[in-house]
Design a protein around this motif. Structure first.
Motif, PDB file in Angstrom:
ATOM      1  N   GLU A 275    -108.229  50.761 -21.292  1.00  0.00           N
ATOM      2  CA  GLU A 275    -109.106  50.684 -22.373  1.00  0.00           C
ATOM      3  C   GLU A 275    -109.192  52.200 -22.896  1.00  0.00           C
ATOM      4  OE1 GLU A 275    -113.183  49.970 -20.987  1.00  0.00           O
ATOM      5  OE2 GLU A 275    -113.210  48.890 -22.873  1.00  0.00           O
TER       6      GLU A 275
ATOM      7  N   THR B 120    -112.196  48.072 -28.217  1.00  0.00           N
ATOM      8  CA  THR B 120    -112.053  47.174 -27.184  1.00  0.00           C
ATOM      9  C   THR B 120    -113.556  46.523 -26.771  1.00  0.00           C
ATOM     10  OG1 THR B 120    -112.418  49.172 -25.596  1.00  0.00           O
ATOM     11  CG2 THR B 120    -109.955  48.343 -26.111  1.00  0.00           C
TER      12      THR B 120
ATOM     13  N   VAL C 229    -110.619  43.427 -20.398  1.00  0.00           N
ATOM     14  CA  VAL C 229    -110.966  44.143 -21.390  1.00  0.00           C
ATOM     15  C   VAL C 229    -110.315  43.524 -22.473  1.00  0.00           C
ATOM     16  CG1 VAL C 229    -110.002  46.268 -22.474  1.00  0.00           C
ATOM     17  CG2 VAL C 229    -110.969  46.320 -20.379  1.00  0.00           C
TER      18      VAL C 229
ATOM     19  N   PHE D 195    -108.956  43.145 -26.986  1.00  0.00           N
ATOM     20  CA  PHE D 195    -108.759  43.826 -28.002  1.00  0.00           C
ATOM     21  C   PHE D 195    -108.068  42.949 -28.870  1.00  0.00           C
ATOM     22  CE2 PHE D 195    -104.316  45.105 -27.261  1.00  0.00           C
ATOM     23  CZ  PHE D 195    -104.075  44.927 -25.967  1.00  0.00           C
TER      24      PHE D 195
END
Lengths: 303, 303, 303, 303
Positions: free
Chosen positions: D79, D89, D104, D106
């Motif tokens: 991250e 993120t 996480v 993104f």
């Protein structure tokens, strides 16, 4: 007495030098003799002197196909049967072609020429007949084991089928029938325990759809396809499974435009097994089981 | 007229329930009928009602093998030929076994009983005869496609070989000769285009070496071997290639001690091909090409 | 940073000329350089200058094995880690062997010598790096694609295993435990996503059980076995499936008595997958899944 | 620390019931959990609870793909790297999906959503971890062993490629370059020793070209193709060999229009091997080595 197998094809080549190179180094047949306009070839696991004759010509196509019969007496017997059936015959003298004896020649209702022959010099399969290894070293190209069958075209599929059944005792493994449920689009006929020694399909008279050679297994089909890719051979169709015969196969064109097939699998055919029928709406999966699409080129190009 | 194939074996089972389970769920044959002491089975790609009959018994071994002939008239013809050859015959009435017509029974010089039959109900191979898929769903176990051949033992290999050749027209694909270069240790005989429909080896009279079933390819041999491993089946030999026939194969024992083989590959046999000879010093590689060692058990255990 | 793979083995050959011929023409590695008593070889699909060095010697066995690391800095890092772990190291100067940079050398608890190296000339895999074909023409013999792993023997299996795990980050794919359910008979360790880059088995210190090369598929194992048969190579075991790693494989001896393996299959190993345990009573099927018998020679002969 | 593999894809299904049936009974994944609009599936040889999530939706396509990382600490590290790289993120709380920990999330420059996760329940591969058989019984359909990779499309192939290389350490196995010899048409990227864990191709942003599953060998590709034929699955391309990766493969569409691939072969990728380049004029043989024709549908249809 009887037919042993489809023993020989003579194919016309327009693109002479390139075609010779292709049959020897890409398809991987073995040259056994050569005359002015003829090159004699065999597949490695055949014992006879040749099974394929390339002929220099102005057009592609099939000069003739030939069935090997058990004995010279069979020539007389089959000639008599043919004549009684209403088919004219001629004799091809021994020695007309290298290493061959006399032949009987006639024409099918679909107009291809067929010869019957019993005598041909045996040159062996490259392995000793005492304590042989399972395969010889030094094979080149795709290297099928043997000439397996051919598919010929013509208007009168029923006529050629009937002649092959009644005169020569072929059995029918499979057929594709037209909308009427009866007329043949195509038939697959055998005398050996393979699903077809010859097949016949509706199309232009006297034409050849393909000559089929035998491979041992599916991995050999992939290897054949790789070699086709490596050598910029014109691929027609495959690798694919046929619904018809269950064979797994790939089709491609020689440099003169004749279609070749290398093929493996398929069941062991028996004359007491029922004939399998394909209806015309399922011919796509009969020819090309994975995608059910025979393809325009496959169904329209003959040589 | 003629023999179509080795159509049936009847094998004695001492370990009855376990053997039935093995033939159905491990070898993967399909049960088609059952009587008190008989279970009828077929391999999936066979069309006839059965090819294997298990018989409850006190000893293992072969009750009889049977050749399927083309027509009921062949029974008369072959019976006459057998009698003229000096072999006594008996008739087995139609209906003695489920779904079968009449049979002619006789004994080989190597003492196995053989039957000839023409009529048996056809139940199909699990696929429609119109527009079939290439294989059926729901197969279980090793699931060979068909009964292929058997290897029988006896003192008079030459006698049984000669009878099969002269009365029934078997051709010899291969032979192993003893030190004298002439006497047979074993012979491989065919009427179909497979390298053996029956084979004969020197050994105790009336005994069975193995019953062989057909697989389509080498990957199926590995899968068979995995299933053998999973099910604690007693493995005899393989996976290995035979020098003889070129087949790739694995041997193992049913729960009653009869040897089974599942097998693929091998060339397409033709009666005009030369017979291959193996000399006795090379029998190891004839049987087991990779390590050249047939193994003590393989050459000494019969049922 | 990290170990890329088992990049090299140096093996001692007592039967010098015959061994060179075997590694080149039967196993089918490619010679890339030669010095007085060393022949450098690579498998065809490797890019580095060599992966196998044959060394003329009075006894067979493993001179050393070597892990290729990502960068020259890794040599320093691993040397420090080894020294901290209590293992002495030496430096092998660049150029000691043809086409190689500097190496760090140390000894395992099981007494084999190991080297780490980062620099070696790349010679390519015989295919262009722009628009390559899937395989090169002209391969000879068994022709595995790459050096895959080796199995080394010694008393302190746990010690070597622990060092490889703790210093180099190897993961354990599988293990065979002794009757106590804990001590190792053998361990299979990986840094790549293959089930073993190195394996360790109880046995005489410093010894080699086998060097394993990679094949693409089961058909290649059969072809390898045929080549073994054709060339009278001493076969040890197989074709067989390992329960351990699931690989399908064949073992045989080079002319100097070092055991080779060619191998395919096996799962894709992942470090988050659980380690598979084999109990000592099942080691037979762990090694030889089909017949559950590892064989006396397989478990007792080392070089 | 590091990425273990492409661990999960979540794919949108418009044709809900038929798609579930297809993924379970034709492709042959195993259902492990179900919520209102989500079905969780795994391939048989995976150990994690799931690798494929089907999501009921109005349009087909990729909801997200996810990389499994080694440890929860990796989430923080990656991250931070992403944020420093300029990528925003978000955190997906543990338990958002069944059996999973925190993730996480993104977006790539090509607009696909990616998640990173470390924690997921392990349910095993259907085999014991003590003395396992080589394969489980009872598999259904094509039954690939594992989720292998996906090919995503977008305008900024270079941007996504660079991010995957620089943030996550992917290596490039192969690339296709445009006429300028430099810009990417497509890239093949790996962290495992397979030739691609993810690939990126020029095309509409956010789109999916295909999700690829792994088969063990070429015979499994034929079997997959037979099952495709039996079940009237829409076949796109194959069986064929890719020049790129050397894999042998078949492409087809799920009932919602997402392309699937089942695939085997390909080399063992190593980060020190040179990247292979394909020039734009050879992209046909890069994709379809046998006929050198990628096909219009293959290059234009995304979901």
């Amino acid at each position: 007495m009887g037919i042993l197998r489809t023993g020989r094809v003579q194919i016309r080549m327009t693109n002479w030098e390139e075609s010779i190179n292709y049959y020897k180094n890409v398809l991987g047949l073995i040259e056994t003799a050569r005359e002015d306009d003829l090159v004699y070839l065999k597949a490695w696991d055949e014992h006879d002197h040749h099974s394929v004759i390339l002929q220099k010509a102005d057009t592609a196509g099939l000069e003739h196909l030939a069935f090997k019969v058990e004995s010279p007496e069979d020539l007389d017997t089959y000639e008599k049967k043919l004549n009684e059936y209403g088919v004219a015959t001629t004799r091809i003298p021994a020695g007309t072609r290298i290493a061959e004896g006399e032949a009987v020649r006639f024409q099918l209702p679909t107009e291809q020429y067929v010869e019957l022959y019993a005598e041909i010099e045996q040159v062996g399969n490259g392995l000793p007949i005492v304590n042989p290894a399972p395969w010889p070293d030094g094979l080149v190209g795709i290297a099928p084991t043997r000439l397996d069958h051919l598919l010929i075209a013509g208007e009168d599929v029923a006529g050629t089928t009937k002649l092959l059944q009644e005169v020569f005792g072929f059995s029918m493994a499979e057929k594709v029938v037209l909308e009427d449920g009866e007329s043949y689009l195509a038939t697959w006929l055998f005398v050996t325990n393979t699903p077809h020694d010859i097949a016949v399909i509706k199309g232009p008279n006297g034409k050849l759809h393909h000559v089929g050679f035998f491979l041992e297994e599916w991995n050999d089909v992939r290897r054949a396809a790789d070699i086709i890719g490596k050598n910029n051979v014109s691929l027609d169709k495959g690798p694919v499974r046929h619904g018809i015969t269950r064979g797994t196969t790939i089709y491609f064109f020689d440099p003169s435009g004749n279609r070749n097939e290398v093929y493996c699998g398929g069941y062991i055919a028996m004359k007491d097994h029922p004939t399998i029928t394909w209806t015309i709406d399922k011919v796509g999966e009969g020819i090309s089981y994975f995608d059910k699409d025979a393809g325009e080129r496959f169904t329209s190009v003959f040589s």
